[in-house]
Scaffold this motif. Sequence first.
Motif, short mmCIF file in Angstrom:
data_model
loop_
_atom_site.label_atom_id
_atom_site.label_comp_id
_atom_site.label_asym_id
_atom_site.label_seq_id
_atom_site.Cartn_x
_atom_site.Cartn_y
_atom_site.Cartn_z
N VAL A 1 3.87 15.11 -13.17
CA VAL A 1 4.03 16.51 -12.73
C VAL A 1 3.09 17.42 -13.53
CG1 VAL A 1 5.64 18.47 -12.65
CG2 VAL A 1 6.38 16.21 -11.86
N THR A 2 3.01 17.21 -14.84
CA THR A 2 2.14 18.04 -15.68
C THR A 2 0.67 17.87 -15.30
OG1 THR A 2 3.71 17.91 -17.50
CG2 THR A 2 1.47 18.54 -18.07
N ALA A 3 0.25 16.63 -15.11
CA ALA A 3 -1.16 16.38 -14.75
C ALA A 3 -1.52 17.07 -13.44
CB ALA A 3 -1.42 14.88 -14.65
N LEU A 4 -0.67 16.91 -12.43
CA LEU A 4 -0.95 17.55 -11.14
C LEU A 4 -0.89 19.07 -11.24
CD1 LEU A 4 0.81 15.38 -8.40
CD2 LEU A 4 -1.63 15.67 -8.80
N SER A 5 0.08 19.58 -12.00
CA SER A 5 0.23 21.03 -12.17
C SER A 5 -0.99 21.64 -12.84
CB SER A 5 1.47 21.35 -13.01
OG SER A 5 2.63 20.87 -12.38
N ASP A 6 -1.59 20.87 -13.77
CA ASP A 6 -2.75 21.36 -14.50
C ASP A 6 -4.07 21.08 -13.77
OD1 ASP A 6 -0.97 22.12 -16.44
OD2 ASP A 6 -1.41 20.46 -17.80
N GLY A 7 -3.98 20.38 -12.66
CA GLY A 7 -5.20 20.06 -11.92
C GLY A 7 -5.97 18.89 -12.50
N ALA A 8 -5.33 18.14 -13.41
CA ALA A 8 -6.00 16.97 -14.01
C ALA A 8 -6.05 15.84 -12.98
CB ALA A 8 -5.21 16.51 -15.24
N PRO A 9 -7.08 15.00 -13.06
CA PRO A 9 -7.15 13.90 -12.09
C PRO A 9 -5.99 12.93 -12.31
CG PRO A 9 -8.92 13.73 -13.71
CD PRO A 9 -8.19 15.01 -13.99
N TYR A 10 -5.40 12.47 -11.24
CA TYR A 10 -4.29 11.52 -11.33
C TYR A 10 -4.43 10.54 -10.18
CZ TYR A 10 0.19 9.85 -12.90
OH TYR A 10 1.18 9.06 -13.44
N LYS A 11 -4.53 9.26 -10.52
CA LYS A 11 -4.72 8.24 -9.50
C LYS A 11 -3.38 7.62 -9.11
CE LYS A 11 -7.68 4.26 -8.44
NZ LYS A 11 -7.32 4.35 -7.08
N LEU A 12 -3.03 7.77 -7.84
CA LEU A 12 -1.81 7.15 -7.32
C LEU A 12 -2.08 5.68 -7.03
CD1 LEU A 12 -0.63 9.72 -4.63
CD2 LEU A 12 0.57 9.13 -6.72
N PRO A 13 -1.05 4.85 -7.13
CA PRO A 13 -1.23 3.47 -6.69
C PRO A 13 -1.53 3.47 -5.18
CG PRO A 13 0.91 3.76 -7.81
CD PRO A 13 0.29 5.11 -7.64
N ALA A 14 -2.34 2.52 -4.74
CA ALA A 14 -2.69 2.45 -3.31
C ALA A 14 -1.45 2.13 -2.49
CB ALA A 14 -3.75 1.38 -3.09
N GLN A 15 -1.35 2.75 -1.33
CA GLN A 15 -0.21 2.50 -0.44
C GLN A 15 -0.30 1.07 0.11
OE1 GLN A 15 0.28 5.44 2.61
NE2 GLN A 15 2.09 4.47 3.46
N ILE A 16 0.85 0.45 0.29
CA ILE A 16 0.88 -0.90 0.87
C ILE A 16 0.56 -0.79 2.36
CG2 ILE A 16 2.31 -2.92 1.38
CD1 ILE A 16 4.06 -2.11 -1.02
N PRO A 17 -0.46 -1.53 2.84
CA PRO A 17 -0.78 -1.49 4.27
C PRO A 17 0.38 -2.07 5.08
CG PRO A 17 -2.48 -2.66 3.01
CD PRO A 17 -1.34 -2.40 2.08
N PHE A 18 0.56 -1.54 6.28
CA PHE A 18 1.68 -1.98 7.11
C PHE A 18 1.54 -3.46 7.49
CE2 PHE A 18 4.96 -1.60 10.37
CZ PHE A 18 5.91 -0.91 9.62
N THR A 19 0.30 -3.95 7.56
CA THR A 19 0.07 -5.36 7.89
C THR A 19 0.72 -6.28 6.85
OG1 THR A 19 -2.07 -5.22 6.79
CG2 THR A 19 -2.07 -5.01 9.19
N THR A 20 0.80 -5.80 5.61
CA THR A 20 1.45 -6.58 4.55
C THR A 20 2.93 -6.79 4.89
OG1 THR A 20 -0.07 -5.69 2.91
CG2 THR A 20 1.98 -6.63 2.07
#
Length: 145
Positions: A28-47
């Motif tokens: 929350v702090t990183a996003l609030s401050d505009g710092a870069p934050y890498k989310l884990p990749a979403q699982i493709p539906f084919t999986t």
Amino acid sequence: DPARVASHQVRGHLSELKALLADKENFVTALSDGAPYKLPAQIPFTTFQKLEKTSDPEFMEAAIDYAEAYRGVKDLVKLARLTKQTVAVSTKEPGKPRKETQVSYGDVPDSGLATAKEYAERAADEILGASVALDAAVKYMGTAK
């Protein structure tokens, strides 16, 4: 074995989501401050489709719930980032030259955007939803009757 790889991917992603929730304050702090934050990749539906035939019927329902919640996460993270982007605001008063100022999009009057912190907190709530749904999917995985 594609199903084993898919199963490993789902369990790994669930671990990533739980780690993200454990670190919710920093997220929350990183996003609030505009710092870069890498989310884990979403699982493709084919999986999920690779696991469907060996899983309980509720598995795909939980997978759909996960996909919807995670899409919400990604949208809210984009909105949080958008509030921090710099935009040029042009104002014109009668008898004066046009004035342009650089401000964060979230600070533009009547932008219609909430604060980055609000979007970040809502994204964290959606991560919880995605995690709960994925946890349910894991319980139904490979339990076809």
